[in-house]
Design an enzyme around this catalytic site. Structure first.
Site, short mmCIF file in Angstrom:
data_model
loop_
_atom_site.label_atom_id
_atom_site.label_comp_id
_atom_site.label_asym_id
_atom_site.label_seq_id
_atom_site.Cartn_x
_atom_site.Cartn_y
_atom_site.Cartn_z
N LYS A 131 -14.13 -3.06 1.98
CA LYS A 131 -14.96 -1.91 1.59
C LYS A 131 -16.47 -2.19 1.71
O LYS A 131 -17.22 -1.29 2.11
CB LYS A 131 -14.62 -1.49 0.16
CG LYS A 131 -13.24 -0.87 0.00
CD LYS A 131 -13.05 -0.37 -1.42
CE LYS A 131 -11.67 0.19 -1.63
NZ LYS A 131 -11.50 0.80 -2.95
N SER B 74 0.83 -1.21 0.00
CA SER B 74 0.00 0.00 0.00
C SER B 74 0.87 1.25 0.00
O SER B 74 1.85 1.35 0.73
CB SER B 74 -0.90 0.02 1.24
OG SER B 74 -1.55 1.27 1.34
N THR C 176 -10.40 -2.92 -14.42
CA THR C 176 -10.09 -4.33 -14.14
C THR C 176 -8.61 -4.42 -13.76
O THR C 176 -7.84 -3.51 -14.08
CB THR C 176 -10.33 -5.24 -15.37
OG1 THR C 176 -9.23 -5.10 -16.27
CG2 THR C 176 -11.64 -4.92 -16.08
N ALA D 16 -16.72 -4.22 -13.88
CA ALA D 16 -17.95 -3.90 -13.14
C ALA D 16 -17.81 -4.36 -11.68
O ALA D 16 -18.79 -4.76 -11.06
CB ALA D 16 -19.15 -4.58 -13.81
N GLY D 17 -16.57 -4.29 -11.15
CA GLY D 17 -16.32 -4.69 -9.76
C GLY D 17 -16.50 -3.51 -8.82
O GLY D 17 -17.23 -2.55 -9.13
N ASP E 117 -13.32 7.35 -3.58
CA ASP E 117 -12.76 6.83 -4.84
C ASP E 117 -13.20 7.65 -6.06
O ASP E 117 -12.36 8.10 -6.85
CB ASP E 117 -13.15 5.36 -5.05
CG ASP E 117 -12.22 4.40 -4.31
OD1 ASP E 117 -11.10 4.82 -3.95
OD2 ASP E 117 -12.61 3.25 -4.10
P1 NAP Z 1 -12.87 -6.22 -8.21
O1 NAP Z 1 -14.01 -5.74 -7.40
O2 NAP Z 1 -12.28 -7.56 -7.94
O3 NAP Z 1 -13.36 -6.19 -9.77
C1 NAP Z 1 -12.54 -6.67 -10.78
C2 NAP Z 1 -13.19 -6.43 -12.15
O4 NAP Z 1 -12.24 -6.83 -13.14
C3 NAP Z 1 -14.44 -7.27 -12.40
O5 NAP Z 1 -15.30 -6.56 -13.24
C4 NAP Z 1 -13.87 -8.51 -13.14
O6 NAP Z 1 -14.78 -9.12 -14.03
C5 NAP Z 1 -12.78 -7.86 -13.95
N1 NAP Z 1 -11.72 -8.83 -14.29
C6 NAP Z 1 -10.86 -9.41 -13.41
N2 NAP Z 1 -10.02 -10.22 -14.09
C7 NAP Z 1 -10.38 -10.15 -15.41
C8 NAP Z 1 -9.88 -10.76 -16.58
N3 NAP Z 1 -8.86 -11.63 -16.56
N4 NAP Z 1 -10.49 -10.46 -17.75
C9 NAP Z 1 -11.53 -9.61 -17.79
N5 NAP Z 1 -12.04 -8.99 -16.71
C10 NAP Z 1 -11.46 -9.26 -15.53
O7 NAP Z 1 -11.65 -5.21 -8.18
P2 NAP Z 1 -11.70 -3.62 -7.89
O8 NAP Z 1 -11.60 -3.37 -6.44
O9 NAP Z 1 -12.84 -3.05 -8.64
O10 NAP Z 1 -10.28 -3.14 -8.53
C11 NAP Z 1 -10.08 -3.13 -9.92
C12 NAP Z 1 -8.72 -2.52 -10.24
O11 NAP Z 1 -8.69 -1.14 -9.87
C13 NAP Z 1 -7.54 -3.17 -9.50
O12 NAP Z 1 -6.45 -3.23 -10.38
C14 NAP Z 1 -7.26 -2.20 -8.37
O13 NAP Z 1 -5.91 -2.27 -7.94
C15 NAP Z 1 -7.56 -0.87 -9.05
N6 NAP Z 1 -7.91 0.24 -8.12
C16 NAP Z 1 -7.13 1.37 -8.16
C17 NAP Z 1 -7.46 2.46 -7.35
C18 NAP Z 1 -6.60 3.71 -7.40
O14 NAP Z 1 -6.73 4.56 -6.51
N7 NAP Z 1 -5.80 3.90 -8.41
C19 NAP Z 1 -8.57 2.39 -6.49
C20 NAP Z 1 -9.35 1.22 -6.49
C21 NAP Z 1 -9.00 0.15 -7.32
P3 NAP Z 1 -15.86 -10.23 -13.54
O15 NAP Z 1 -16.99 -9.44 -12.97
O16 NAP Z 1 -16.21 -10.95 -14.79
O17 NAP Z 1 -15.15 -11.06 -12.52
#
Ligand code: NAP
Length: 284
Positions: free
Chosen positions: A71, A20, A195, A132-133, A107
């Site tokens: 979260k 982190s 994603t 869509a996570g 966020d």
């Molecule tokens: P999450 O809730 O686990 O959602 C992941 C999403 O990615 C889902 O829609 C999933 O699809 C999709 N996905 C995962 N693996 C995939 C693959 N191999 N092919 C296609 N789609 C895939 O994760 P999250 O918390 O939303 O985080 C998503 C990303 O944002 C991460 O990389 C995280 O580090 C980043 N993030 C960055 C910040 C920042 O401040 N910069 C803040 C928050 C998050 P399915 O629904 O089909 O499983």
């Protein structure tokens, strides 16, 4: 500064938490302003969210950030919830006052502030969201509240994109495939990858990025490790403007710091101070 009984206590919880950036970022703000405060990381598993929340209240923490997998758990664990966090169904920032915890979500506001700094306005823009996570959930609803003209959500599991898109007025959903990526990209002003595809340590990446030939959009990735994903480097090769996830991370952190401390910061000045420090730390 020597810690004492009046030192403000702040934290971030997550599992994993080792990488982190939040402790570094918040410590930079604390040092810059000479505030009597500490910000510590704690590894807390998904079934220990409530234990940590109770401990933070008991020990008199000012607040804490929460990342994966806390979260959603926190929505039902906090004593009070901010309207924005309730709409998103996720809490990433908890403020503690008089033994009561209030949940917030910074966020979407973090990403919007980062985009505004790059002269990109959500109001009236056509947005394309990949994923869509949890992160996509806050961002889609936040962009809708900020007046986006349309938001197209593409996801591998299309039912999740449908649920998310139908929760807002201006949403449509699509299955994540090359044809749909090209169609959505052709009319998008801003594209955001929500994603983990392309993230360090993650085997999967976009198979085909040719949809980037069909757009003039600003291309954003929430990932900042690696510094430049293939998604962003291919966009750059095509002359598109790009932004990685560090800008959002910094702005959501600044907003959280204000919530913990009730101190109002000059957010853009703070960003200018933090950006090179965080970039250098990440690229070490
Ligand atoms: P999450 O809730 O686990 O959602 C992941 C999403 O990615 C889902 O829609 C999933 O699809 C999709 N996905 C995962 N693996 C995939 C693959 N191999 N092919 C296609 N789609 C895939 O994760 P999250 O918390 O939303 O985080 C998503 C990303 O944002 C991460 O990389 C995280 O580090 C980043 N993030 C960055 C910040 C920042 O401040 N910069 C803040 C928050 C998050 P399915 O629904 O089909 O499983």
């Amino acid at each position: 500064m020597e810690a004492g009984i009046k030192t403000l206590k702040m934290a971030v919880i997550g599992d994993p938490i080792d990488h982190s950036m939040s402790p570094f970022m918040h410590s930079c703000i604390i040092e810059e302003h000479g505030i009597d405060a500490v910000y510590l990381p704690f590894k807390v598993t998904g079934d220990e969210t409530g234990i940590f929340n109770d401990a933070a209240k008991y020990l008199g923490f000012s607040g804490y950030n929460a990342t994966m997998p806390h979260k959603v758990n926190l929505v039902d664990l906090v004593d009070e919830i901010d309207e924005e966090a309730a709409v998103y169904g996720a809490v990433n920032t908890v403020r503690i006052r008089d033994g009561k915890a209030k949940g917030f979500n910074t966020d979407a506001r973090g990403l919007i502030a980062a985009l505004n700094r790059r002269d990109a306005d959500i109001k009236g823009s056509d947005i394309m969201i990949i994923g869509a996570g949890g992160a996509a959930g806050s961002i889609v609803r936040g962009f809708d509240r900020a007046g986006a003209a349309s938001i197209t959500v593409l996801n591998r599991t299309v039912s999740k994109a449908e649920t998310l898109a139908s929760s807002i007025g201006s949403g449509r959903s699509m299955l994540l495939n090359n044809e749909n990526l090209s169609e959505a990209a052709s009319s998008a002003d801003i594209i955001v990858n929500c994603t983990p595809m392309g993230m360090s340590g993650m085997a999967q990446d976009f198979e085909d990025l040719s949809f980037l030939d069909d757009t003039r959009a600003l291309v954003c990735d929430l990932i900042y490790n690696p510094w430049e994903t293939r998604f962003l480097s291919e966009a750059e090769k095509r002359g598109l403007k790009t932004m990685n996830g560090l800008d959002m991370l910094i702005f959501q952190g600044i907003l959280a710091f204000e919530i913990f401390t009730d101190i109002t910061l000059d957010k853009n000045a703070e960003f200018e101070m933090l950006y090179p420090l965080c970039r250098d730390k990440l690229n070490k």
